[in-house]
Design a protein around this motif. Structure first.
Motif, PDB file in Angstrom:
ATOM      1  N   GLU A  19       0.857  -1.281   0.133  1.00 50.86           N
ATOM      2  CA  GLU A  19       0.024   0.031   0.060  1.00 50.86           C
ATOM      3  C   GLU A  19       0.922   1.241   0.001  1.00 50.86           C
ATOM      4  N   ILE A  20       1.902   1.245   0.709  1.00 51.42           N
ATOM      5  CA  ILE A  20       2.909   2.315   0.908  1.00 51.42           C
ATOM      6  C   ILE A  20       3.735   2.573  -0.595  1.00 51.42           C
ATOM      7  N   GLU A  21       4.040   1.464  -1.184  1.00 53.63           N
ATOM      8  CA  GLU A  21       4.675   1.370  -2.534  1.00 53.63           C
ATOM      9  C   GLU A  21       3.682   2.024  -3.521  1.00 53.63           C
ATOM     10  N   LYS A  22       2.259   1.579  -3.391  1.00 52.79           N
ATOM     11  CA  LYS A  22       1.320   2.192  -4.398  1.00 52.79           C
ATOM     12  C   LYS A  22       1.419   3.623  -4.205  1.00 52.79           C
ATOM     13  N   ASN A  23       1.515   4.178  -3.183  1.00 52.51           N
ATOM     14  CA  ASN A  23       1.416   5.780  -2.885  1.00 52.51           C
ATOM     15  C   ASN A  23       2.867   6.301  -3.086  1.00 52.51           C
ATOM     16  N   ASP A  24       3.623   5.760  -3.881  1.00 50.90           N
ATOM     17  CA  ASP A  24       5.178   6.346  -4.140  1.00 50.90           C
ATOM     18  C   ASP A  24       5.814   6.304  -2.788  1.00 50.90           C
ATOM     19  N   TYR A  25       5.697   5.639  -2.070  1.00 51.78           N
ATOM     20  CA  TYR A  25       6.426   5.808  -0.615  1.00 51.78           C
ATOM     21  C   TYR A  25       6.167   6.915   0.199  1.00 51.78           C
ATOM     22  N   ASN A  26       5.071   7.669  -0.057  1.00 48.52           N
ATOM     23  CA  ASN A  26       4.792   8.952   0.497  1.00 48.52           C
ATOM     24  C   ASN A  26       4.327   8.501   2.105  1.00 48.52           C
ATOM     25  N   LEU A  27       4.966   9.042   2.880  1.00 53.72           N
ATOM     26  CA  LEU A  27       4.759   8.685   4.140  1.00 53.72           C
ATOM     27  C   LEU A  27       4.015   9.645   5.209  1.00 53.72           C
ATOM     28  N   SER A  28       3.403  10.681   4.179  1.00 53.32           N
ATOM     29  CA  SER A  28       2.815  11.594   5.017  1.00 53.32           C
ATOM     30  C   SER A  28       1.158  10.978   5.688  1.00 53.32           C
ATOM     31  N   VAL A  29       1.097  11.336   6.782  1.00 56.09           N
ATOM     32  CA  VAL A  29       0.066  10.829   7.511  1.00 56.09           C
ATOM     33  C   VAL A  29      -1.653  11.139   6.837  1.00 56.09           C
ATOM     34  N   SER A  30      -1.560  12.236   6.202  1.00 59.35           N
ATOM     35  CA  SER A  30      -2.761  12.590   5.676  1.00 59.35           C
ATOM     36  C   SER A  30      -3.165  12.163   4.220  1.00 59.35           C
ATOM     37  N   THR A  31      -1.917  11.028   3.927  1.00 60.94           N
ATOM     38  CA  THR A  31      -2.231  10.183   2.920  1.00 60.94           C
ATOM     39  C   THR A  31      -3.032   9.050   3.204  1.00 60.94           C
ATOM     40  N   TYR A  32      -2.950   8.527   4.226  1.00 60.59           N
ATOM     41  CA  TYR A  32      -3.355   7.499   4.924  1.00 60.59           C
ATOM     42  C   TYR A  32      -4.374   7.381   5.973  1.00 60.59           C
TER      43      TYR A  32
END
Length: 76
Positions: A19-32
């Motif tokens: 799932e993190i990979e799908k989001n281009d490794y974006n670790l921003s909390v608001s993404t998840y």
């Protein structure tokens, strides 16, 4: 294997690496995690009644002020 973790609504969610990979490794909390809606629910009918009452009070006060001013003008 990752340790057991609890999902807490609007606070924490455990995501798999895919799932993190799908989001281009974006670790921003608001993404998840969705931000809690803190907006106040307003009953528009009640608000409209309150505004109408306020306007009525203003009209009464304005009439009283106009009467006082008229009396002062007549007294000159």
């Amino acid at each position: 294997m990752a340790p057991a973790a609890a999902n807490v609504s609007r606070f924490a969610i455990l995501f798999e690496k895919e799932e993190i990979e799908k989001n281009d490794y974006n670790l921003s909390v608001s993404t998840y995690v969705e931000k809690e809606d803190t907006g106040e629910v307003i009953d528009i009918k009640v608000l409209n009644q309150e505004i109408a009452e306020t306007v009525r009070k203003i009209d009464v006060l304005r009439a009283s002020i106009n009467e006082i001013v008229k009396e002062m003008d007549d007294g000159e």
